[in-house]
Each structure stands twice: as structure tokens, then as C-alpha cells.
Design an enzyme around this catalytic site. Structure first.
Site, mmCIF file in Angstrom:
data_model
loop_
_atom_site.group_PDB
_atom_site.id
_atom_site.type_symbol
_atom_site.label_atom_id
_atom_site.label_comp_id
_atom_site.label_asym_id
_atom_site.label_seq_id
_atom_site.Cartn_x
_atom_site.Cartn_y
_atom_site.Cartn_z
ATOM 1 N N CYS B 51 -50.799 -83.162 2.620
ATOM 2 C CA CYS B 51 -49.380 -82.842 2.872
ATOM 3 C C CYS B 51 -48.479 -83.978 2.382
ATOM 4 O O CYS B 51 -48.643 -85.127 2.778
ATOM 5 C CB CYS B 51 -49.160 -82.612 4.368
ATOM 6 S SG CYS B 51 -47.409 -82.567 4.819
ATOM 7 N N CYS B 54 -46.532 -85.806 5.418
ATOM 8 C CA CYS B 54 -47.185 -86.562 6.482
ATOM 9 C C CYS B 54 -46.993 -88.067 6.262
ATOM 10 O O CYS B 54 -46.885 -88.536 5.123
ATOM 11 C CB CYS B 54 -48.681 -86.228 6.539
ATOM 12 S SG CYS B 54 -49.053 -84.757 7.543
#
Ligand SMILES: O=P(O)(O)O[C@H]1O[C@H](CO)[C@@H](O)[C@H](O)[C@H]1O
Ligand SMILES: O=P(O)(O)O[C@H]1O[C@H](CO)[C@@H](O)[C@H](O)[C@H]1O
Lengths: 339, 339
Positions: B51, B54
Site C-alpha cells: 500500500c 501505509c
């Protein structure tokens, strides 16, 4: 060609609605992170016994469709607008509402379940055009009806739950928002210039040739300068005609040809049955002088990069303004190559 | 309660935009023919190494996200608007365009990949609210920026490609269409009544109680009379405040509580992580007198009948006006039951 428009963020003015669209050309250059997969083009049978639009089949309310040969029209079984709906008004402080009457119809384009407009010949499409004319006149002659909205939702992604080729007609007592806007802009230009706004625009575009996809004797298919959807197009009659009833003789066939050309190009673009909502904007049937109107048909297709990647009109678009990445001019080139 | 509004087709006036929405209550009574299936609510990890939002991960342009603790903001790697974009204007007959500068940011609501606002506590959400205030002020102080649009696209169906909890801020030189409309309507009412339009409306709604979902000391969550989306809601400050920077003391926490209450109710409605686009409309940062503005946050969720059946805003809606089946008043009852 103004190259700034291809390189830098800008907004373009929609002369018909008076609103703006944000264009961010450089954004089309970003790597695509979404999905991008081949689509299996399901082949449909020419007749489907479970389809409520196929000829001879029974609809949900028990009515049986006739064995129609080309076009078939009936009143929508779940109409959003009705003629016998109660008349009332709410004017309660800042709560303002008014009843709306109307008639909603469904129009089957062909008895052949497997087809779409893109698969039909211009001669077959002309039957649809003639029916649109008939409906516009009949509905328009009804005292209750002041505006007739002809449209088609094509493809599941456009909320269409039945793939049988068909469109809809919602006609009503008052002018909807989008029609109001176009009425205002066209009226103002006409009163100032004694000339149709869209006709004047068309002359300019035919000289520039930058956004023209196709033309025949009576019609031009183009991407308007202010297009919102990635491959949005518009069919405009060359003559200044307020409504589709003004088409005479070969014009209906030439209009059908324009529809055929653009829908076929669409299907080729991403090698899929191309989804879209299309609609015709034309003079209200309110008995007023509507000579400022210049009718036109628009296609709003959602696809952006492939058969499975669409443009989402979401957060910024809902709260701010419509936004597009690919410019009208580059979309024109892609579609022109497919004629 | 006016029962005509629950029984017959009508249109309602949006006092903030000056536009209408068509409401067809009887249509909600039709049998549902679309799909209606259970949704598997995927459980996400609190950290996902792939991701790009993140904490500690590397983004596509090589930048590394810090190990942030609550909220993290950065400039959008593929911004639709830029500060160093060329300035130009096109005024060529009916072709009208102008360059647009701006700054686009991404705001991560939490380092926890698995959460959404609905899963966060009011205290955690308040951190997001405080960051929104900071961004509104910082961006607004930039001479280039005259309007700051804060919004969130939540869920794949709303074009969100990364489920990490985040929103966006697009700020720009000119006022987008929707903001223009609300500016005009609010300004007119304010100059005629020396009172805020939305504040006056709120007083009326608090008396009627028909469309109120929740209230605390400083905020009201309601479905506006003119709501378009089936479960559209609005959070309105009770005090007349032009922008979110006007929130003081406990107000930011009370606003966070309102967000928490409505997003939790949404998730319960169809037992799914409820998709929506939300956005805050507030005073432009153009240095003019904007005391006619009364800021508010709106949620536009697409779902209609279940986690998998959404409302399609297509043909009629695109060419005519927005249309809804379920009335605001029945939607309120459903949401109230879930508090
Ligand atoms: O900015 P993102 O998340 O890449 O993109 C998403 O939000 C944008 C702003 O509403 C839209 O223009 C895009 O169509 C949507 O996919
Ligand atoms: O009339 P249908 O095909 O049932 O419904 C479709 O078209 C309508 C008119 O654009 C929309 O209101 C619906 O959301 C859409 O699903």
C-alpha cells in the site's frame, strides 16, 4: 491548434449550459494503476424467452408484447411520472416542492434481442428516428406535457438491466434542470445575434476541423470543445432546427447514418459493446416561441482507458465540477481512426 | 408531515444550488429486478506492504512515507492541478477556456490500513478535522488559491483504488461550478434577510424533526429536503460559521462525533463498509466578504437497496435532472433506527 490546451490544466466553458469543465491533460500521462482486462463479449440470442421486451413475450404486468417487426413503444410499467398523479404544491418556509405529471415510455429499437444500434443498418435506425418524431409530436401535443426527454441507457454499467435494444422517453409538465440551462443560454444568444448558438458554433468547428469526427449532407458528429466524458460526442443538424420534427425527406436517414457511424466507432474503440447514455435535447413543447433552440443528440460514455476502466465522476466532480484527463482533441483522433 | 410528498411524483427545490430534484415515491414500490446478494466483507490487515499510503512505505515517485502516528498529508503525486502550470486564456469565437492553477493533496486519516472513519473513535477523527482546518488555512493563505475543496471517495464503486483510509484536498484559483451555485444562493438570501440561509433552514428542520438523524451541542446530521442520493446526508454546524476554521474548543470533537455517528449508521444499514463521496463546502479563500457562507459537510452514497444494488444516475438524470425513488423522509427513518 492551441497547444497550451493539450499541455496545461485549464477549464473550458460550455456555451450551452453556462458551466465549466476542468481539463487536466498531463494527468493522462500518469501510469495506470487500475484494472485493465479483456472482456468476454457475450453473444446474445436473437430471441430470449425470458426477456420482457422481446416480441410476443408477456411483461410483468401481464400485458403481451405484439409480434412487432421493427420498433415497438409502450408506456413504462413502472413509470417515474404519471398523468393521474395528484397536483399539489408545498411552500413552507424554505421547503419548496411542486407535483410533477408526465408520461414515461419504453421504445424497443428492434425485435432482434442480439442487436444494438451499432449492429443495425441506417435504414433500420431510421425507423427508430421516425418513431422518436412521432412520439415527440404526440406527447408534445398533450396539454400536460411541456418537455419530452428521449434517451437511452446502454450497458449494465449505465444502469440498464435488460440488454434488449431499447430506449426511453420521459415527458413531463416542467423543464428539467439541464434543459432550463440550455434554454437560457440559447435564448440569450439568439436574441443578441439573431442566429442559433449551436449553428454559429458549428460553423466555427467546421472551419477548424479539429473536433469533427464525421459529416454528411445534413449532420455533423463532433466532440464539443467543452465535453465532459472521455469520449463524449454530439450529433448536430447543419440546418437550424428547433426539434427533431423539423427533419424532412433524406434528413432522417442521414441522422440515422450519423448514429450508425458513431456507435460503430464506439464499439471498435475498446473492442466491446460500448456503454453510454445518450439523449436528445430539443425545443420544449410548451407552446412558446422556441426558435432559439437548435436540437442535438449527445452521447455520454463512461469508459476511459479500456472496456473495463471507466472514468469515475465522484468526489471532486460531485462537489466541484466535472473533470477530465484526456482532451477532446486527442479523443477525436482516436475515434476518427476507427471510421 | 405532508403525505402528498410520500405518495405522488414531485420535484423539490434545492435552496443551496437553485436546482430541482425529481422524486417518484411510488417507484420504490416496484418489485426489484436487479441483483441483491450478500457481500463478503474482506478483512484488511492493519499494515499492507504493497500500500503506497501505509506508514514507512515507498510511493511510486520514490518518496518514502514517514512513520506517521495519526494523520499524514502529502502533495498528490498525480495532481490534477499544479502551481507551476502555465497561465493562458482562449477567447476564440465560441471557444472559451482559461488556465487553472492549484494544489492537490492526499490526507491519510490513520496509519491503520484496516480502518475507515466508521471504525475510528471521535478522538481519532478529531485529528483529521484539525488537519482539515490547518490545510484550509495554509492553502487559503496562498495567493494562488481561492477555493479549497476537501473530499473523500470511499469504496471501489466510488472510484477509490486504495482502501487505506484517506481523503483528498483539491485547491484552486477559481470557484468550481457547485461552489458558484451555493455562493450565489447564500449571498442572495443573506443580503435579503441578514441571516444565513442554511441556519434559517436548520431552525425550521429542528422544529419539524422530520428529517433530523442526530444532533449534539454544536452539530445536526440531517437528510436535506432536496437530497438527491438515496441516503444522502448533511452535517451542519448550529452556529453560523462560514468555514471550518471557525470551529473552536469542543466544536471540533463534536463535529468528529457527528462524522462518527453517521458513518457508523451507514455501515450498519446494509451490513457493509458503506461507499460514498463526501465533501465540505465552505467559504472561498478569495479575500472577499464571505459572511453569507454557512459551511457544511455532505455525504453522497450511491447504494439504494442493498450492499450490491446502487442508484444509477444515468440517462434521465444526466439529460434532465437528478431523480430519486425513496423519499428523504423514509430514508431518515431507516438511518435513525440504526443509531
Ligand atoms: O484522485 P484519484 O483517487 O486517482 O481518482 C479518483 O478521484 C478523482 C477526484 O474525484 C476523480 O477525478 C477520479 O475519476 C477518481 O478515480
Ligand atoms: O428506467 P430503468 O431502466 O428501470 O432505470 C434506469 O434508468 C432510469 C432513468 O435514467 C434511472 O432513474 C435508473 O436509476 C436506471 O437504473
Amino acid at each position: 491548434m492551441n497547444t497550451d490546451l493539450q499541455d496545461y490544466s485549464h477549464k473550458r466553458f460550455n456555451i450551452l449550459t453556462g458551466e465549466w469543465v476542468l481539463v487536466s491533460p498531463h494527468r493522462a500521462k500518469r501510469p495506470w494503476q487500475g484494472q485493465n482486462e479483456a472482456v468476454s463479449n457475450e453473444v446474445r440470442p436473437t430471441y430470449d424467452e425470458s426477456c420482457y421486451l422481446c416480441a410476443g413475450n408477456t411483461r410483468i404486468n401481464g400485458e403481451v408484447n405484439p409480434k412487432y417487426d421493427n420498433v415497438y413503444v409502450f408506456t413504462n410499467d413502472f413509470a417515474a411520472l404519471q398523468t393521474d398523479s395528484k397536483s399539489f404544491e408545498v411552500n413552507d418556509g424554505l421547503l419548496k416542492a411542486q407535483s410533477e405529471q408526465g408520461i414515461c415510455k419504453v421504445i424497443c429499437f428492434s425485435p432482434d434481442h442480439s442487436k444494438s444500434l451499432a449492429d443495425m443498418t441506417p435504414v433500420e435506425i431510421e425507423q427508430v428516428v421516425l418513431e422518436w418524431q412521432k412520439q415527440y409530436e404526440e406527447l408534445g401535443n398533450n396539454d400536460l406535457i411541456n418537455y419530452v426527454q428521449i434517451f437511452e441507457n446502454k450497458g449494465a454499467v449505465m444502469g440498464c438491466s435488460n440488454p434488449h435494444p431499447h430506449g426511453q422517453i420521459w415527458s413531463q409538465s416542467t423543464l428539467p434542470n439541464e434543459v432550463e440551462k440550455k434554454d437560457t443560454q440559447q435564448r440569450q444568444f439568439y436574441s443578441e445575434n439573431q442566429n442559433s448558438l449551436l449553428g454559429t458554433y458549428l460553423t466555427q468547428e467546421l472551419e477548424k476541423k479539429e473536433r469533427i469526427i464525421f459529416e454528411n449532407d445534413d449532420f455533423v458528429v463532433l466532440i464539443p470543445f467543452w465535453a465532459v466524458w472521455p469520449f463524449e460526442t454530439m450529433i448536430v443538424p447543419k440546418k437550424h432546427q428547433p426539434c427533431i420534427s423539423d427533419m424532412k425527406d433524406a434528413e432522417t436517414l442521414h441522422f440515422a447514418e450519423a448514429i450508425s457511424v458513431i456507435t460503430k466507432a464506439y464499439d471498435k474503440l475498446f473492442n466491446t459493446s460500448f456503454p453510454y447514455s445518450s439523449g436528445i435535447h430539443q425545443a420544449p413543447t410548451n407552446g412558446e416561441n422556441n426558435s432559439h433552440w437548435h436540437w442535438h443528440m449527445s452521447f455520454y460514455p463512461p469508459l476511459l482507458r479500456s472496456a473495463t476502466v471507466k472514468k469515475f465522476m465522484v468526489g471532486y466532480e460531485m462537489f466541484g465540477s466535472p473533470q477530465r484527463d484526456i482532451t477532446a482533441e486527442s479523443a477525436v483522433k482516436m475515434l476518427r481512426n476507427l471510421l
